[in-house]
Design an enzyme around this catalytic site. Structure first.
Site, PDB file in Angstrom:
ATOM      1  N   ASP A   1       0.886  -1.276  -0.077  1.00 17.77           N
ATOM      2  CA  ASP A   1      -0.053   0.054  -0.043  1.00 17.77           C
ATOM      3  C   ASP A   1       1.010   1.076   0.029  1.00 17.77           C
ATOM      4  O   ASP A   1       1.959   1.058   0.262  1.00 17.77           O
ATOM      5  CB  ASP A   1      -1.047  -0.008   1.293  1.00 17.77           C
ATOM      6  CG  ASP A   1      -1.941   1.122   1.059  1.00 17.77           C
ATOM      7  OD1 ASP A   1      -2.045   1.793  -0.005  1.00 17.77           O
ATOM      8  OD2 ASP A   1      -3.118   0.935   1.760  1.00 17.77           O
TER       9      ASP A   1
HETATM   10  C1  BGC Z   1      -4.918   3.536   0.329  1.00 17.02           C
HETATM   11  C2  BGC Z   1      -4.951   2.377  -0.972  1.00 17.02           C
HETATM   12  C3  BGC Z   1      -5.097   3.031  -2.181  1.00 17.02           C
HETATM   13  C4  BGC Z   1      -3.638   3.904  -2.308  1.00 17.02           C
HETATM   14  C5  BGC Z   1      -3.328   4.553  -3.571  1.00 17.02           C
HETATM   15  C6  BGC Z   1      -3.685   4.171   0.315  1.00 17.02           C
HETATM   16  O1  BGC Z   1      -3.828   5.397   0.992  1.00 17.02           O
HETATM   17  O2  BGC Z   1      -4.967   2.677   1.293  1.00 17.02           O
HETATM   18  O3  BGC Z   1      -6.309   1.670  -0.813  1.00 17.02           O
HETATM   19  O4  BGC Z   1      -4.952   2.292  -3.075  1.00 17.02           O
HETATM   20  O5  BGC Z   1      -3.479   4.923  -1.085  1.00 17.02           O
HETATM   21  O6  BGC Z   1      -4.127   5.765  -3.521  1.00 17.02           O
END
Ligand code: BGC
Length: 793
Positions: free
Chosen positions: A305
């Site tokens: 993530d």
């Molecule tokens: C989130 C993810 C997301 C990623 C990219 C993170 O803050 O937890 O679910 O895909 O950002 O935007």
């Protein structure tokens, strides 16, 4: 002598020259390997360690609102949404984006024919910038209904359809991998991202995920199923340590991922932010390699993530193939680790190979000419239809719904005018419009009370004008308190035939929901419901509540005051039209809860362990409820919920009959059949739910667990459908931690078939003569200390 020396020297020189010539010739003859043209091994062998370290680390992230880093200046850390972000890669600013607003990219290595691929959020629709500088075109995407609504349809074919449309937008806007779907379990109703997730039950979560992944990937683009795993809260999401037993992991928190991986082979999996039993999930080899890749046969790559985990080398070693969004420090650490032997070239090559395999399949690599013109009008129709299939009719006293056409409707509640299509953060979608409830009702031919509409519009506009501008990405819009309707409600009760009140909720990543004014209705909302109900009931007129929410709220204390409640969830961009379709009876509601609505928060099995300890800034959260999540808890411990798992009313009635098992003795598999008949007056669909009670002489087991489900076709009054389910030995098994195995115990199994977890219409039984080990696993995920897990015996 001299001559001999001279000729020898000439000979050596000639020989050297010739060999050099031959080498140069050979080099010229052997061009560099190219991805897609040479074998993966040749490409990987030709990569330098630096190139490999770039490929496994993303190209960085343009910080919203931050200037690009200056040349020769190390970018500074910043603080967004409560956590420190490491410096970004200057490439993120210097290399033009293929798709503005996408969440991340990989590095290209042009000399080997390796392109950069683009990944973008999110689970309810493609999230990209809708407008581009000096470009009159727009790049809006369809906001589909949120995952919680999709799951409430209990219809995997329908969810696949959403995936097909969704994936088309991903492809036509030039994106390679969508960062979704998300399938964490609804462990607690306050989870800020529950709207992005499907259910409290892993079979539902896994089946819905597999369905949408198949649909999306049928377009030749990839998915990233997330957040793997045990990411069930937003409070301290980047550091909190989830302490979970291996059994609860296997049976609840990993189960959906295993179903989805085996059934749909998502291109990628996103590891989560949190720690699991002491170690960041992105640094756990047992989770990412042993279980995901070796046991389940996952063929794609794992990405972190955004900014997840701490130690790039540990992540590489764990099999977290790609670090996102990536920064140069991580690449440097990887190169250094290869030099000092803490990361083997073999492991790094394995990570590189998994990424290259996916790049090979990507539209960018294949040179797909995307149109930037997906069929948004067609997809809006799908979004509208699907939303109406996942709405759940919770209450319908004296047939308050459907509302006959042409009625005069007094529409109360801010969100009737300002409807919430979906949640915030990366789960949000930049859509061209959202149909409000008043608009939807008017489109359906109802007469919306105009004076009331004007009062609300003025009130909301005024409140909005006073709100702070430039909201942070992580902050949901401020809640507008409900308007005081005391002075106008009697007039409306006179003029209208019926009252509709919408209660709305919004939430998103970065923070969990609160109890006050969120899980519980606010004082102004309670007052609104009271005032409207009293005034309309005094005139013999009905009151219907529409719940425009993304997660569970408390309903028991106020539901008696109203006649009907329709749970519309956050239904996507066609919201008002979809709700009107159900309210008018054009669509007969057939949604069922995939998440329990408790009588009160204190009844929730995780209530005393959410969001963890210490209270102020939780460092750890212990899943003491073990496998007793959702209905597994409420049913086993005989706690009455407000609305149980699987619950949902219809405008018609159904009867189940003739349930049969193919044999009284289980041998490898068994089929269960049942007939469902529409015994009411209008056409409708029913969800047939199959729960299993397993013998529990050896270990504690939930009272019953969902093992199969299916939705009928649209049945006309009097029409029946024959339903058939197959149970395999794995469906009978529980996870035995001490034996590192899934085991189906011998004894009697009860099959309960019904229209909800508590409305069982037919029960049949079969016997398993001898226990079966259905799967041996590796030992892993072990908590550091024993957990005082809830027991039912
Ligand atoms: C989130 C993810 C997301 C990623 C990219 C993170 O803050 O937890 O679910 O895909 O950002 O935007």
């Amino acid at each position: 002598m001299k001559l001999i020396y001279k000729s020898a020297a000439i000979a050596v020189f000639v020989a050297m020259f010739c060999s050099l010539y031959v080498t140069v010739q050979a080099q010229q003859k052997q061009p560099l390997p190219k991805l897609g043209k040479s074998s993966l091994k040749q490409v990987i062998d030709a990569m330098t360690v630096q190139e490999k370290s770039k490929l496994v680390v993303g190209m960085g992230f343009k910080m919203p609102g931050m200037p690009p880093p200056k040349k020769d200046q190390k970018p500074q850390s910043t603080d967004i949404g409560g956590f420190k972000l490491p410096p970004s890669d200057p490439d993120a600013y210097n290399i033009p984006e293929k798709v503005p607003g996408a969440a991340g990219r990989t590095h290209a290595i042009p000399r080997l024919g390796i392109p950069s691929i683009t990944v973008s959020d999110g689970p309810a629709g493609l999230r990209i910038e809708p407008k581009r500088p000096n470009d009159p075109k727009t790049y809006y995407a369809t906001a589909f209904p949120v995952a919680t609504l999709l799951a409430s349809s209990w219809d995997t074919a329908l969810v696949k359809k959403v995936g097909v449309a969704f994936g088309n937008e991903v492809r036509e806007y030039g994106v390679d991998v969508i960062l979704g779907p998300a399938l964490n379990i609804h462990r607690n109703p306050l989870g800020g991202r529950n709207f992005e997730y499907y259910s409290e039950d892993p079979l539902i979560a896994g089946s819905m995920t597999a369905a949408i992944v198949k649909g999306i990937q049928s377009n030749g683009v990839g998915t990233s199923i997330k957040h793997y795993a045990a990411n069930n809260q937003e409070t301290q999401r980047n550091s909190v340590n989830a302490i979970v037993s291996e059994r609860a992991m296997r049976e609840i928190y990993l189960k959906g991922f295993s179903i989805a991986v085996k059934a749909s082979q998502p291109w990628t999996v996103m590891s989560s932010y949190n720690k699991l039993n002491g170690t960041y999930t992105s640094e756990r080899r047992d989770l990412l390699t042993t279980i995901l890749k070796d046991e389940w046969g996952f063929k794609g790559f794992v990405m972190t993530d955004w900014f997840g985990g701490k130690d790039a080398v540990a992540q590489m070693n764990a099999g977290n193939d790609l670090l996102m969004p990536g920064n140069p420090n991580q690449s440097d650490a990887i190169v250094a680790a290869v030099k000092d032997g803490t990361l083997t070239m073999k492991q790094l090559d394995a990570n590189v190979e998994r990424i290259l395999k996916i790049i090979l399949k990507s539209p960018t690599f294949r040179g797909y000419k995307y149109s930037d013109k997906p069929d948004l009008a067609g997809h809006a129709k799908i979004a509208r239809m699907v939303a109406s299939q996942g709405m759940v009719l919770l209450k319908n006293e004296n047939e308050a719904l459907p509302l006959t056409g042409g009625k005069r409707v007094a529409v109360f509640g801010n969100t009737s005018y300002n409807i919430i299509a979906g949640g915030t953060g990366s789960g949000d979608v930049n859509k061209a419009y959202t149909i409000s409830l008043v608009k939807g009702l008017a489109n359906a031919g109802y007469k919306v009370q105009e004076t009331l509409e004007k009062s609300y519009n003025d009130y909301i506009a005024d409140a909005k004008s006073k709100q702070p501008k430039n909201r942070n990405f992580f902050t949901p819009p401020p809640v507008i308190p409900e308007m005081d309707v005391n002075s106008i409600v009697a007039r409306e009760a006179d003029g209208a035939d019926v009252a509709v009140i919408t209660i709305g909720r919004n939430a998103g990543e970065g923070r969990d929901r609160k109890l006050e004014n969120d899980y519980y209705l606010s004082p102004t909302e309670k007052e609104l419901i009271n005032n409207v109900s009293n005034a309309f009931h005094a005139k013999g007129k009905k009151v219907v509540v529409i719940l425009n929410i993304g997660g569970v709220i408390e309903v028991a204390s106020w539901r008696d005051g109203v006649d009907g409640i329709l749970l519309a969830w956050q239904p996507g961009l066609e919201a008002g039209n979809s709700i009107a379709d159900v309210v008018s009876g054009k669509v007969n509601p057939s949604g069922k809860l995939a998440t329990t609505f408790a009588m009160d928060y204190k009844d929730e099995p995780s209530a005393k362990n959410f969001p963890g300890t210490p209270e102020k800034k939780p460092e750890q959260v212990t899943y003491e409820e073990g496998v007793y999540v959702g209905y597994r808890y409420f049913d086993s411990f005989k706690i009455k919920p407000a609305y149980e798992f699987g619950y949902g009313l219809s405008y018609t009635k159904f009867k189940f009959s003739d349930a049969k098992v193919s044999s009284n003795d289980f041998k490898g598999s068994i089929t269960v059949t049942v007939t469902v008949k529409n015994t009411g007056k209008v056409a409708g669909k029913e969800v047939v739910q199959l729960y299993l009670s397993a013998p529990n002489n050896n270990i504690d087991k939930p009272e019953s667990e969902l093992k199969a489900f299916a939705k009928t076709a649209l049945l006309a009054p009097g029409q029946s459908q024959f339903m058939l389910f197959t149970l395999h030995s794995r469906d009978l098994a529980s996870f035995y931690t001490d034996k590192a195995a899934w085991i189906a115990d011998s004894g009697e199994y009860k099959v309960k078939i019904g229209s909800s977890s508590r409305h069982i219409e037919e029960t049949v039984k079969f016997n398993l003569a001898k226990a079966i080990v259905t799967e041996k696993t590796h030992k892993g995920l072990t908590p550091e200390a024993s957990i005082n897990e809830l027991k039912n015996k």
